[in-house]
Design an enzyme around this catalytic site. Structure first.
Site, PDB file in Angstrom:
ATOM      1  N   LYS A  94       0.816  -1.205   0.062  1.00 44.32           N
ATOM      2  CA  LYS A  94       0.007  -0.058   0.170  1.00 44.32           C
ATOM      3  C   LYS A  94       0.972   1.390   0.058  1.00 44.32           C
ATOM      4  O   LYS A  94       1.846   1.289   1.119  1.00 44.32           O
ATOM      5  CB  LYS A  94      -0.896  -0.083   1.116  1.00 44.32           C
ATOM      6  CG  LYS A  94      -1.803   1.123   1.231  1.00 44.32           C
ATOM      7  CD  LYS A  94      -2.856   1.070   2.307  1.00 44.32           C
ATOM      8  CE  LYS A  94      -4.039   1.966   2.196  1.00 44.32           C
ATOM      9  NZ  LYS A  94      -5.217   1.875   3.413  1.00 44.32           N
ATOM     10  N   ASP A 228     -14.790   3.449   9.506  1.00 46.65           N
ATOM     11  CA  ASP A 228     -15.115   3.467   8.285  1.00 46.65           C
ATOM     12  C   ASP A 228     -15.491   2.037   7.924  1.00 46.65           C
ATOM     13  O   ASP A 228     -14.822   1.339   6.860  1.00 46.65           O
ATOM     14  CB  ASP A 228     -14.076   3.844   7.334  1.00 46.65           C
ATOM     15  CG  ASP A 228     -14.239   4.035   6.069  1.00 46.65           C
ATOM     16  OD1 ASP A 228     -15.635   4.319   5.503  1.00 46.65           O
ATOM     17  OD2 ASP A 228     -13.427   4.072   5.032  1.00 46.65           O
ATOM     18  N   ASN A 233     -14.394  -2.754   2.876  1.00 44.50           N
ATOM     19  CA  ASN A 233     -13.051  -2.726   3.836  1.00 44.50           C
ATOM     20  C   ASN A 233     -13.195  -4.074   4.641  1.00 44.50           C
ATOM     21  O   ASN A 233     -12.444  -4.158   5.729  1.00 44.50           O
ATOM     22  CB  ASN A 233     -13.052  -1.632   4.816  1.00 44.50           C
ATOM     23  CG  ASN A 233     -12.723  -0.290   4.114  1.00 44.50           C
ATOM     24  OD1 ASN A 233     -12.272  -0.313   2.927  1.00 44.50           O
ATOM     25  ND2 ASN A 233     -12.961   0.852   4.543  1.00 44.50           N
ATOM     26  N   ASP A 248      -8.059  -1.611   6.142  1.00 41.62           N
ATOM     27  CA  ASP A 248      -8.068  -0.123   5.959  1.00 41.62           C
ATOM     28  C   ASP A 248      -8.433   0.531   7.173  1.00 41.62           C
ATOM     29  O   ASP A 248      -9.311   1.051   7.746  1.00 41.62           O
ATOM     30  CB  ASP A 248      -8.881   0.324   4.784  1.00 41.62           C
ATOM     31  CG  ASP A 248      -8.895   1.808   4.247  1.00 41.62           C
ATOM     32  OD1 ASP A 248      -8.220   2.293   4.943  1.00 41.62           O
ATOM     33  OD2 ASP A 248      -9.465   1.972   3.315  1.00 41.62           O
TER      34      ASP A 248
END
Length: 374
Positions: A94, A228, A233, A248
Site C-alpha cells: 500500500k 469506516d 473494507n 483499511d
C-alpha cells in the site's frame, strides 16, 4: 488524534503550505515541496504515531518487486507483491499517490501513518496483519522526493465482502435445480425458521457477521474507533476463504487511555463513508465507539438483504431519520438488535459484545434447524 481539516487543528491550508507539484506522473515530487510536506506532517502528527515500527520489519523499496495495481483509494493504491527478499508470503504493498492539493497530500500522510501505528498494535485473527513497512516511515518521502517511498506491506486478501455480496446476488438470480422431495421438505422447514434465506448461505452470512463483530469488539477493547466499516473494507483470507479480515485503518481513531469509553468525545465529523456513517458523525457531533455499532447494523442488514442501505434515496438519509426497512418475517431478536444498533440514542445502542452474542445465538439456532431438517 484529531484530524479535522481546519487550521485550528494543525492542518495546513493552501495559504500556509505551497502545493506539491508533480514533475511527472510517476510519483515524483519537487524535492523542496517533498521536504515541506514531511515537515508539515511531523508538526501535525504525535511523535508516537511518527515513530511507530512494524514489528515484522522494515524493508528497502528496491528489495521488493511490485506487479499490477489491485485497488485505488482516495489516499493511495494497493499493488500485488510479486517477490520480496526474505519472504514467500502472498502480500500487497500500500503506497501513497501524489495529490496536487496540499491539504489532501498532508491528509494522505496522516492516513498511512495512522494505519501503520494502529496495525502495529493489533493481533486478532479477523484483522489484517501488518507484515512490514519501508525504512524511515514518512521521512523517506522527503529523502527520495517520491510519494511511493512510504509503503505498508499487508496480507493479500483475494476477495472483499462486497465481492461476496455480488456472488450471493448472482446465486439468488440463478434458476434453482429441481430438488428431490426429501430435499424440498427439509429446505422448507429450515427456510421458514430462517426467514426464507437459503439455509447454507444464511449460516455463512451469520458466521461472517460474528467474525466482524468479534473484530470490532477487540478494537473497542483497545480503545480504537474504526470509523469506516463497510463491505469494501472487509476481506477474506487468502488460504481460508471463510475467515474474515478487517482492513483499511487509515480513518481509525485511537482514544487516550484515560478517557471513559461510554462518554462521547469531540472528534472529527463526517469521517468515513457517508452511506454507513452514524448520524452523530454525519452531524459532526461528539461520538464514541458506538459509531461503529451503527455502521455494523447497516452492514448486517445489507448482508442479509443483498441491498445497499439508502440505495433509493440519499446516502446521508440516516441523518434525516430514515432507516432500512426490516422484513416482518425476520427473527424478533435480530429485528430488536438492528433497531437498537442504528438508533440515534447512543445509550440505546448495544455494545459489540451484546451484538455478537445475539448473532451467535441465531447461528446456534440455524445449526440446530439444519441438523433437524436433514
Amino acid at each position: 488524534m484529531e484530524r479535522r481539516r481546519s487550521n485550528d487543528n494543525g492542518t495546513l491550508s493552501q495559504s500556509k503550505y505551497r502545493e506539491p507539484e508533480l514533475s511527472n506522473p510517476d510519483f515524483e515530487l519537487d524535492p523542496r515541496n517533498a521536504r515541506r510536506l514531511i515537515r508539515a506532517a511531523e508538526k501535525t502528527l504525535p511523535p508516537a504515531i511518527l515513530k511507530a515500527d512494524a514489528s515484522s520489519g522494515s524493508y528497502r523499496r528496491q528489495d521488493i518487486k511490485v506487479g499490477k495495481v489491485l485497488g485505488v483509494g482516495g489516499f493511495g493504491h494497493v499493488s500485488e507483491v510479486l517477490s520480496m527478499k526474505g519472504s514467500n508470503d502472498m502480500l500487497v504493498m500500500k503506497t501513497l499517490v501524489p495529490h496536487k492539493n496540499a491539504e489532501h497530500a498532508l491528509f494522505a500522510c496522516h492516513h498511512i501513518a495512522m494505519e501503520k501505528y494502529i496495525l502495529s498494535q493489533l493481533d486478532h485473527p479477523n484483522i489484517i496483519r501488518l507484515r512490514g513497512s519501508n525504512k524511515g516511515g514518512l521521512s523517506a518521502i522527503a529523502e527520495t522526493a517520491r510519494m511511493d517511498a512510504c509503503f505498508l506491506l499487508l496480507d493479500r486478501l483475494p476477495e472483499t465482502l462486497s465481492d461476496r455480496i455480488e456472488h450471493w446476488q448472482r446465486q439468488q438470480a440463478k434458476p434453482k435445480r429441481r430438488r428431490s422431495l426429501t430435499e424440498s421438505l427439509s429446505a422448507l422447514v429450515i427456510s421458514r425458521k430462517s426467514f426464507a434465506q437459503d439455509p447454507d448461505v444464511f449460516r455463512e452470512k451469520l458466521s461472517i457477521m460474528i467474525q466482524i463483530a468479534a473484530a470490532l469488539e477487540y478494537l473497542h477493547s483497545k480503545r480504537i474507533i474504526l470509523r469506516d466499516l463497510k463491505p469494501d473494507n472487509v476481506g477474506f483470507d487468502m488460504k481460508e476463504r471463510r475467515v474474515v479480515k478487517l482492513f483499511d485503518f487509515g480513518m481509525a481513531e485511537p482514544l487516550p487511555e484515560n478517557v471513559d469509553l461510554e462518554k462521547t468525545h469531540d472528534l472529527a465529523g463526517r469521517v468515513g463513508t457517508t452511506r454507513y456513517m452514524a448520524t452523530e458523525v454525519l452531524r459532526e457531533e461528539p461520538y464514541n465507539v458506538k459509531a461503529d455499532v451503527f455502521s455494523f447494523s447497516l452492514v448486517v442488514w445489507e448482508v442479509l438483504t443483498l441491498e445497499r442501505p439508502h440505495d433509493r434515496s440519499s446516502p446521508d438519509a440516516s441523518v434525516f431519520g430514515e432507516r432500512p426497512k426490516i422484513p416482518k418475517e425476520w427473527p424478533s431478536a435480530l429485528k430488536r438488535i438492528l433497531q437498537r444498533g442504528w438508533s440515534d440514542d447512543l445509550e440505546t445502542r448495544p455494545s459489540m459484545i451484546e451484538f455478537r452474542l445475539v448473532l451467535e445465538d441465531l447461528k446456534r439456532q440455524a445449526d440446530e434447524e439444519s441438523d433437524d431438517g436433514f
